[in-house]
Write an enzyme that holds these catalytic residues in place. Structure first.
Site, short mmCIF file in Angstrom:
data_model
loop_
_atom_site.label_atom_id
_atom_site.label_comp_id
_atom_site.label_asym_id
_atom_site.label_seq_id
_atom_site.Cartn_x
_atom_site.Cartn_y
_atom_site.Cartn_z
N LYS A 158 0.85 -1.20 0.00
CA LYS A 158 0.00 0.00 0.00
C LYS A 158 0.88 1.24 0.00
CE LYS A 158 -4.01 1.92 2.55
NZ LYS A 158 -4.81 1.79 3.79
N SER A 217 -9.82 2.23 3.01
CA SER A 217 -8.95 2.97 2.11
C SER A 217 -8.05 2.08 1.26
CB SER A 217 -8.05 3.92 2.91
OG SER A 217 -7.19 3.19 3.76
N SER A 274 -9.79 -0.31 7.10
CA SER A 274 -9.24 -0.14 5.74
C SER A 274 -8.60 -1.39 5.15
CB SER A 274 -8.21 0.99 5.74
OG SER A 274 -8.88 2.23 5.82
#
Ligand SMILES: [Mg+2]
Ligand SMILES: [Zn+2]
Lengths: 503, 99, 500
Positions: free
Chosen positions: A82, A157, A181
């Site tokens: 990420k 997210s 997330s």
């Protein structure tokens, strides 16, 4: 069968058996990325693909393997990271224009661990700007599309990491979970995601959203793969003062034990507060089926009430903005990142203001302003102070619940993936996506989300979440692997987005 | 729950160093009020007897030995700088005083 | 440098009408090897941005870890100031934007300081004032900006600024007094005496260099006036970075006169920060403290609480140096100074200097004489602290030893000091360069004596007649002829011998 459809554990076993090389594995994933990620209608899971770097790491891995000295069980298995984790030499944007082009001079501890274990890093995955959001639509670089339906969001997210894994662009990915997330995108994309116990995985090099809530964790297609990855990235880090001294161990072992489907003696608590009219019918239906499976495997099911959960959302949306308003102050156009210089002879303050206006998206601005408000003198006690007290009540609720049961269970998210654009200007309904995942972050307890099937009404994935006491992450893996095994038997393997089935 | 006026929203934006245009203000102010209204529900939920939790996992006394460890070179430190001069970060003229 | 002032009021008149209240905030940079929250070195004067890392540069993702030594130093300072040491306390973020602060928040302590409720007793002209310490807390320093362009090189009017973050993150201890009331006319001296005593104490603890000239000790002076007899404190001004003992005294005195001027002209004092100007001893307005200033403190989530065990605190208590008052009494006894002499020494801030001079071999009275006369005079003329006058205790001791050996007399010694102040080298080098040593050979002296006697035969007769006092005139002439480089006592002796 192409290698990309194998689990990480299977890829690792194939490497160990000499059936495949890391270069072949890595290239296969890079090919898949090239095939599905790009273009106007692609998945757009990646913000940056590092083909050369990944292949170089793969080659080094193959050399180690050839000389009989692999670094780790997962040495040579590629992974996606990420874009909120710092990586030497790779851009790290956090999905924000503010950090466009920023290349960190240091690795996050978890990234350093990946490198030390020999996992080629395929690239950096898309995310809501600074991890604020539940749909990945808040990325300044455009949304990620859900592999199950490209018109829908992949959750957020960490929608990029979840979509990458769901679309077979990577067998493993790292995510971060501040209020769901990792887990909510898992539910949206039919993948597995784990938020480990707070402090059990280093946050050093994780660009903080809300420091007291953030946690790095695995994003995979199976429970066992998550266990392998969590064991790799976990452990005490002297660079993170909130890192717990006790290592969380026995995860892989617990996942293998769960695979035997024996849950005799395990007490599972169904959270009363995490169900109701607000929950999509198909989500509740698959959830209830999962609970029935748990009972069939010998688990004792009881309903438990955690009354303070009803205040978790409000507390979360005060604590998070407060912490992030302070964390994001460092993005001021002075030392790195975007600088926009207005006309005339602007002062540093003018440049800060204009740059921050230009560099931050709406959701980031909203949260910074809410946090600024919640911390200002005169409001602190009523908002931030009160939220921190709610946090205490939630921790106490968990304590009491875990006196009765070994793990808690709930649906991961109240609905399946919604269409891109549907909630963009309705922050509150977006926030409701994290209703079930937020309490774990407030209390620091670990949580896992795994697929519970497809909602009959829309054919989209639904997720089930387990929560365990602090440091008892192994329980998640045992129960999660048991349920996964039972479900895979029903489905004849994992559920795969129709467009991404191997043909 | 007092509604945030536009002036108050502008004041918050100033505190947070965000140069909001009037259009943005128009757009964000009502959203902020909706959010604040929803979080206001926690007021009065926990009384004086409840202690506040700042850290989810209670720990104390995490220290580091006073030993130098290598840091960044000036080249690394300044690599991302929007402007630099003589190995220093160049910033626009500073108004206001040091604190 | 000062703005338009509504007239300064004569100090005596201020005291007739008002009671001053002071508050002193002192920041002390610790001399730890590394910064407060990272492993970067703290050495002074490094090349720009060579002592930085992701943490002290505020790079995204970096995290702080507390320096154990800094906590230890904070506790020792707290104990030396008779403070309570917190059983449990946290760091907090103080949020405000400023380009020299990498994270745009300072990691500090807010309502939970590590040390609180202490005091420090200070002596002013034989009277003891107890300065109450509200708190001593841990925090981090900021980077350093240099201002480019404009005419002054100061912050205002500069075109842009350049920032070096080497200093960012150096551990600071901020020591805050409670309002100091009742000092009256002695307020300026009390303020100075407090800062001086604090500096000595911290120096004795060995936890900081406490160099006010280098910024490792910095003082903010808060001052307000209340109408005589009123218990309500007036509005205060906060004069920042008053960076010498002398300036502390002057800043208090100036602000008292300024406040009185404002109040007596019917105005009201603004709550604002002010800048002190070393050149003329005035202050000028800085930033007005407004509502906009809202630091939004909250507990630092990246750091866990500090809970010093009582065993650790007790152990640190055993490492404390002698309390200043006891130390002063001990030194006075060992030096044999009268109360008056000791008071002068204290007022001149010369205890440490004399201690070091005596340690280097000089007799206590000789050490006192040089520091309080010759060197004090020159320091005053130059407007600098005694310690920064340009002469070291070792040099003073060396000069005195040369006197004791007969190489120099007092008059020549003063010329050596001239050389020292002018930076001409060591005392030995200056004597060599300036040709200052006493004439130790009798030959040239006898020649000079004969010439002097020949020039003043009447005096020679008086001496022959037994009037030894008359020899003084001849001695004077000889001294003049040898440009002071003769030992007067020896000359006297030679004259008597010659005429006996
Ligand atoms: Mg301070
Ligand atoms: Zn550093």
């Amino acid at each position: 069968m192409s290698w990309i459809y194998r689990t990480a554990a299977e890829q690792a076993a194939a490497l160990a058996a000499g059936e495949v090389t890391s270069v072949e594995l890595t290239q296969a994933h890079l090919d898949q990325i090239a095939a599905v990620d790009d273009g106007g209608e692609g998945v757009h899971a990646f913000l940056h693909v590092d083909a050369d770097g990944a292949l170089a790491q793969a080659m080094a891995s193959d050399e180690r393997r050839a000389s009989g000295s692999p670094l780790h069980e997962l040495d040579g298995v590629p992974i996606a990271v990420k874009d909120v984790l710092t990586t030497i030499g790779l851009p790290t944007t956090c999905g924000s224009k503010m950090l466009e082009g920023w290349v960190p001079p240091y690795d996050a501890t978890v990234v350093a661990k990946l490198k030390a274990a020999g996992l080629p890093i395929l690239g950096k995955t898309n995310m809501d700007e600074f991890a604020m959001g539940s749909s990945t639509e808040n990325s300044a670089y455009g949304p990620t599309r859900n592999p199950w339906d490209h018109t829908r969001i992949p959750g957020g997210s960490g929608g990029g990491s979840a979509a990458a894994v769901a679309a077979f662009e990577a067998p493993l990915a790292l995510g971060t979970d501040t209020g769901g997330s990792i887990r909510q995108p898992g539910a949206m994309t039919g993948t597995v995601g784990v938020k480990p116990t707070y402090g059990s995985v280093s946050r050093y090099g994780l660009v903080a959203l809300a420091n007291s809530l953030d946690q790095v964790g695995p994003v995979t297609r199976t429970v066992l793969d998550s266990a392998l990855l969590q064991e790799l990235i976990g452990g005490h880090d002297p660079k993170d003062s909130t890192s717990v001294p006790t290592p969380v161990t026995g995860l892989v072992e617990a996942a293998r034990q769960g695979g035997t489907k024996d849950l005799a003696g395990v007490k599972v608590g169904v959270v009363k507060e995490l169900a109701g009219d607000a929950w999509q019918t198909g989500v509740m239906q698959r959830f209830e089926e999962s609970v029935a499976l748990l009972r069939q495997m010998g688990a004792e099911i009881v309903e438990v009430s955690l009354p303070s959960f009803v205040h978790a959302m409000a507390a979360y949306y005060l604590i998070l903005p407060a912490e992030c308003s302070s964390n994001l102050a460092k993005f001021d156009a002075m030392r790195y990142g975007l600088r926009v210089t207005p006309e005339g002879s602007p002062s540093a303050e003018d440049v800060m203001k204009v740059s921050r206006d230009a560099g931050f998206g709406d959701e980031v601005k909203r949260r910074i302003m809410i946090g600024t408000y919640a911390l200002s003198s005169g409001y602190y006690d009523a908002y931030y102070g009160q939220a921190q007290k709610i946090r205490t009540l939630i921790i106490e609720d968990f304590k009491k619940a875990f006196e009765q049961v070994d793990v808690l269970v709930s649906p991961t998210a109240p609905s399946t993936a919604f269409p891109i654009g549907e909630k963009v200007d309705d922050p509150l309904s977006m926030y409701l996506q994290d209703l079930a995942t937020i309490p774990a972050n407030l209390a620091g307890v670990p949580g896992i989300s795994l697929p519970s099937g497809l909602a009959p009404e829309d054919g989209l994935p639904t997720g089930v979440q387990f929560l365990a006491p602090v440091l008892e992450d192994a329980r998640l893996y045992r129960v999660g692997a048991a349920l996964e095994t039972a479900l895979f038997e029903q489905w004849g393997g994992q559920i795969v987005p129709p467009a991404y089935k191997e043909n | 729950m007092p509604e945030l006026s536009r002036d108050e929203v502008r004041h918050l934006a100033d505190l947070a160093r965000i140069d909001l245009s009037d259009a943005e203000l128009e757009h964000l102010a009502p959203q902020l009020n909706v959010i604040l209204e929803s979080v206001a529900s926690i007021q009065g939920v926990a009384g004086d007897d409840v202690v506040a939790t700042s850290h989810p996992i209670p720990m104390t006394n995490v220290f580091r030995d006073d030993v130098v460890v290598p840091g960044l070179t000036p080249v690394q430190a300044l690599a991302g700088a929007p402007a630099k001069e003589d190995d220093k970060f160049s910033v626009p003229r500073i108004l206001g005083d040091e604190q | 440098m000062s703005d338009t002032l509504p007239g300064l009021i004569d100090f005596d008149e201020v005291l007739e009408k008002f009671d001053p209240a002071m508050g002193l905030e002192v920041h002390v940079e610790l001399n730890t090897n590394t910064k407060m929250f990272c492993g970067c070195p703290t050495t002074f004067g490094g090349a720009p941005n060579t002592q930085v890392c992701p943490t002290c540069l505020g790079l995204p993702g970096a995290m702080p870890v507390v320096n154990a030594k800094a906590v230890e130093s904070a506790i020792r300072i707290g104990l030396a100031l008779n403070c309570e040491i917190a059983e449990w306390c946290r760091f907090a973020r103080k949020n405000y934007f400023y380009p020299d602060m990498p994270k745009n928040f300072q990691t500090s302590q807010y309502d939970e300081p590590i040390a609180f409720d202490g005091y420090l007793d200070v002596d002013v002209e034989g009277e003891t004032y107890r300065i109450e310490i509200e708190r001593a807390h841990m925090e981090e320093d900021t980077g350093k900006a240099t201002h480019v362009g404009g005419s002054t090189g100061r912050i205002h009017g500069a075109d842009y600024s350049l920032i070096d973050y080497n200093r960012a993150g150096i551990p600071l201890i901020e020591i805050v007094t409670r309002p100091i009331l009742g000092a009256g006319e002695k307020a300026p001296q009390v303020a100075r005496a407090y800062v001086s005593a604090l500096r000595d104490l911290i120096k004795a603890l060995g936890v900081s260099d406490v160099r006010m000239d280098q910024g490792s000790m910095r003082c903010d002076v808060n001052l307000s006036l209340a109408p005589k007899g009123s218990k309500v404190l007036g509005t205060r001004s906060e004069t920042k970075n008053v960076n010498s003992l002398r300036s502390v005294e002057r800043a208090v005195r100036f602000e008292m006169s300024r406040h009185a001027g404002v109040l007596l002209s019917g105005g009201s004092v603004l709550q604002e920060t002010r800048h002190f100007h070393e050149d003329d001893g005035t202050t000028s307005p800085g930033r007005e403290k407004s509502d906009a200033e809202d630091y939004r403190y909250f507990p630092e989530p990246d750091l866990v609480p500090v809970a010093p065990s009582r065993a650790w605190v007790d152990e640190l208590r055993t490492t404390l140096p002698e309390p200043p008052a006891e130390r002063r009494a001990r030194l006075q006894a060992s030096w044999g100074y009268t109360d008056l002499e000791m008071r002068d020494v204290i007022n001149a801030d010369a205890i440490e200097l004399i201690e070091e001079t005596v340690a280097a071999g000089a007799a206590p009275q000789a050490a006192r004489k040089w520091w309080l006369s010759e060197i004090s005079r020159r320091a005053n003329e130059a407007g600098v602290e005694l310690a920064s006058a340009g002469v070291s205790p070792a040099q003073v001791a060396e000069v005195q030893q040369l006197i004791d050996e007969g190489t120099l007399n007092d008059k020549l010694a003063r010329q050596v000091f001239d050389g020292l102040f002018a930076g001409e080298g060591t005392p030995a080098q200056i004597i060599e360069k300036r040709g200052l040593a006493l004439v130790s050979d009798d030959g040239p002296l006898l020649t000079a004596i004969e010439e002097a006697l020949a020039a003043q035969p009447d005096i020679a007769d008086k001496i022959r007649g037994g009037n030894h006092k008359a020899a003084g005139a001849i001695v004077g002439a000889v001294m003049k002829a040898t440009r002071g480089q003769a030992d007067a006592a020896r000359v006297q002796q030679l004259i008597i011998e010659k005429l006996a």
